[in-house]
Motif scaffolding. Structure first.
Motif, PDB file in Angstrom:
ATOM      1  N   VAL A 104      -3.069  -7.262  52.954  1.00 47.70           N
ATOM      2  CA  VAL A 104      -1.705  -6.899  53.342  1.00 47.70           C
ATOM      3  C   VAL A 104      -1.247  -5.640  52.616  1.00 47.70           C
ATOM      4  N   GLN A 108      -0.027  -2.242  54.517  1.00 48.22           N
ATOM      5  CA  GLN A 108       1.294  -1.657  54.337  1.00 48.22           C
ATOM      6  C   GLN A 108       1.237  -0.343  53.566  1.00 48.22           C
ATOM      7  N   HIS A 111      -0.008   2.611  55.784  1.00 46.57           N
ATOM      8  CA  HIS A 111       0.540   2.410  57.125  1.00 46.57           C
ATOM      9  C   HIS A 111       0.374   3.642  58.010  1.00 46.57           C
ATOM     10  N   ASN A 145      -2.222 -11.146  59.374  1.00 46.07           N
ATOM     11  CA  ASN A 145      -1.156 -10.204  59.035  1.00 46.07           C
ATOM     12  C   ASN A 145      -1.258  -8.894  59.821  1.00 46.07           C
ATOM     13  N   ARG A 148       1.761  -6.942  61.174  1.00 42.37           N
ATOM     14  CA  ARG A 148       2.671  -6.278  60.231  1.00 42.37           C
ATOM     15  C   ARG A 148       2.612  -4.759  60.413  1.00 42.37           C
ATOM     16  N   HIS A 151       5.042  -4.487  63.490  1.00 42.42           N
ATOM     17  CA  HIS A 151       6.369  -5.099  63.494  1.00 42.42           C
ATOM     18  C   HIS A 151       7.233  -4.712  62.295  1.00 42.42           C
ATOM     19  N   ASP A 152       6.660  -4.739  61.109  1.00 44.68           N
ATOM     20  CA  ASP A 152       7.475  -4.558  59.912  1.00 44.68           C
ATOM     21  C   ASP A 152       7.779  -3.095  59.652  1.00 44.68           C
ATOM     22  N   HIS A 154       8.301  -0.323  56.827  1.00 43.94           N
ATOM     23  CA  HIS A 154       7.863  -0.210  55.440  1.00 43.94           C
ATOM     24  C   HIS A 154       8.574   0.904  54.690  1.00 43.94           C
ATOM     25  N   SER A 171      13.118  -9.979  56.378  1.00 44.05           N
ATOM     26  CA  SER A 171      11.843 -10.623  56.672  1.00 44.05           C
ATOM     27  C   SER A 171      11.416 -10.412  58.114  1.00 44.05           C
ATOM     28  N   THR A 174      11.941  -4.577  62.344  1.00 46.94           N
ATOM     29  CA  THR A 174      11.134  -3.661  63.133  1.00 46.94           C
ATOM     30  C   THR A 174      11.709  -2.269  62.967  1.00 46.94           C
TER      31      THR A 174
END
Length: 453
Positions: A104, A108, A111, A145, A148, A151-152, A154, A171, A174
């Motif tokens: 992960v 991240q 990215h 993961n 991520r 979606h996430d 950073h 949590s 986007t």
């Protein structure tokens, strides 16, 4: 009986290259460590070996580049000139290992680099072979993961003070959920091409965040020709805006569709030339002629006004309780219109440049509810290439009660004859602070014959 490295090295060079090309790149490296002769043979300078190894796992980018339109090809010249089979294979395999290791922090922390490699892999996908799609499938199934990356959010999230903004749940963030934050276009583009993630479908916060972009009057306007374009008269796609629209409307369509239909999302459904050209219409490069299906959404106008004029830090407050409405599932039946009247229609004028690699197309047709025998509504429009010849721009004009009522400005992010069209609808007269909302349309055939990622 195992064959040792010494016997392999006795093979003719072209045969040894062929044998080694079937091995994973790491095994080729291990073979190169067995002796100096093997090391010399597997050096990065052995372009024939590493080209063979690359093409064993991936599509040949030269096949894709050869089919690009002139404007798009011009933008790849530097990339083509600097292409290195060994380095490109290494980059892609390193990404796969990161996901296989379920790392992960690496996903991240790297990215932007990983996003660039994924997009490059997609951009060099040759639909006739689809080895690249197999690789992308492996990447996103290798790790729990993996999504991520899509979606996430950073960058800068720790500096985003959202304690008084109920729209943001850290949590479930986007890229489209943080208004007015600088976001890499590649991040948003990846999200559009990949489609909604599993957590995104389950997240009310994600829907609220997408609304915060879609219904923001300040994001579009005359300099964007009231569509999902950058507000600088360049005609380039505003990927942050398109990401929010696609995030919202792919889920709205999924909720509105019949059980026998599918929502065509994912890399496979965003490939150029996915839909074959109809031989009956040789000039229809965009695949206009035929059936399309989609829907639209809107907020109650009072909620739209309140959202846009709420003061200062309260901007956007209330979107949790606002529930947009989704319109009927609409079926379009379109045909090319080559009449002089269509070509000179003032409604098709635009201040934005278009790419002239392919001619502007005009069409007309009817729109009706997919489920009910409702009155047929007249529709007409135009199709052109976005500057750079990668994406396709669509304009729809809805004529209702004898007058032009609604203008829909959309982008087909996958390019010529790919999947969905996502965009913004407004009133044709573009009254200041008028109603606005998102829409989507898909080729009907893709909704009937959806395949897995």
């Amino acid at each position: 009986m195992a064959i040792g490295p010494n016997l392999l090295l006795e093979l003719p060079g072209e045969l040894l290259e062929h044998v080694l090309s079937f091995l994973p790149p790491s095994d080729i490296v291990h073979f190169g460590r067995t002796c100096r002769t093997a090391y010399d043979f597997t050096r990065p300078s052995n372009k024939l070996l590493w080209r063979s190894a690359f093409l064993h796992a991936f599509d040949d980018p030269r096949d894709v580049w050869a089919e690009l339109l002139p404007s798009a090809r011009a933008l790849t010249k530097t990339r083509e000139a600097g292409w290195d089979w060994h380095d490109e294979l290494g980059r892609r395999m390193r990404v796969l290992r990161v996901f296989q290791d379920d790392d992960v922090d690496a996903i991240q922390g790297n990215h932007d680099e990983i996003t660039g490699i994924i997009l490059d892999t997609f951009d060099t996908t040759y639909i006739a072979t689809s080895r690249n799609l197999t690789y992308l499938n492996q990447v996103f199934q290798a790790s729990s993961n993996a999504e991520r990356l899509v979606h996430d959010f950073h960058k800068g999230i720790e500096n985003y003070h959202a304690s008084n903004d109920l729209r943001v749940d850290r949590s479930m963030v986007t890229r489209s959920m943080i208004p007015r934050q600088p976001v890499s276009p590649d991040s948003s583009k990846l999200h559009v091409l990949y489609g909604p993630t599993r957590r995104e479908f389950a997240s009310k916060r994600s829907r609220v965040g997408a609304r915060a972009v879609v219904y923001d009057w300040s994001i579009t306007g005359p300099d964007a020709d009231h569509g999902p374009f950058i507000k600088d008269l360049s005609g380039q796609v505003n990927w942050t805006s398109l990401e929010a629209i696609a995030s919202l409307m792919s889920r709205n369509f999924d909720s509105a569709k019949d059980v026998h239909l599918e929502t065509p999302t994912g890399f496979r459904n965003n490939l150029r030339h996915l839909s074959p050209q109809n031989p009956e219409f040789p000039g229809d490069w965009a695949g206009v002629s035929g059936k399309w299906i989609g829907t639209y959404a809107f907020l109650d106008y009072r909620d739209l006004v309140h959202y846009n004029f709420a003061p200062g830090p309260e901007h956007g407050a209330g979107l949790e309780s606002y529930e947009e409405a989704t319109g009927d599932l609409m079926l379009l039946d379109l045909r090319l219109d080559e009449s002089e009247e269509a070509k000179t229609d003032p409604r098709f004028r635009t201040p934005l440049p278009v790419c002239e690699d392919l001619p502007v197309l005009y069409f007309s047709g009817i729109s009706r509810s997919h489920r009910a025998h409702t009155p047929r509504i007249s529709i007409r429009g135009s199709v052109s290439l976005v500057p750079g010849a990668r994406e396709v721009r669509w304009r729809f004009l809805i004529n209702y009660a004898g007058a032009d009522q609604w203008q829909l400005e959309g982008v087909q992010p996958g390019g010529v004859r790919s999947g969905g069209i996502f965009g913004i609808w407004t009133h044709c007269d573009h009254d200041e602070n008028g109603p606005i909302g998102p829409f989507c349309y898909y080729p009907y055939s893709l909704c009937e014959n959806q395949e897995d990622f």
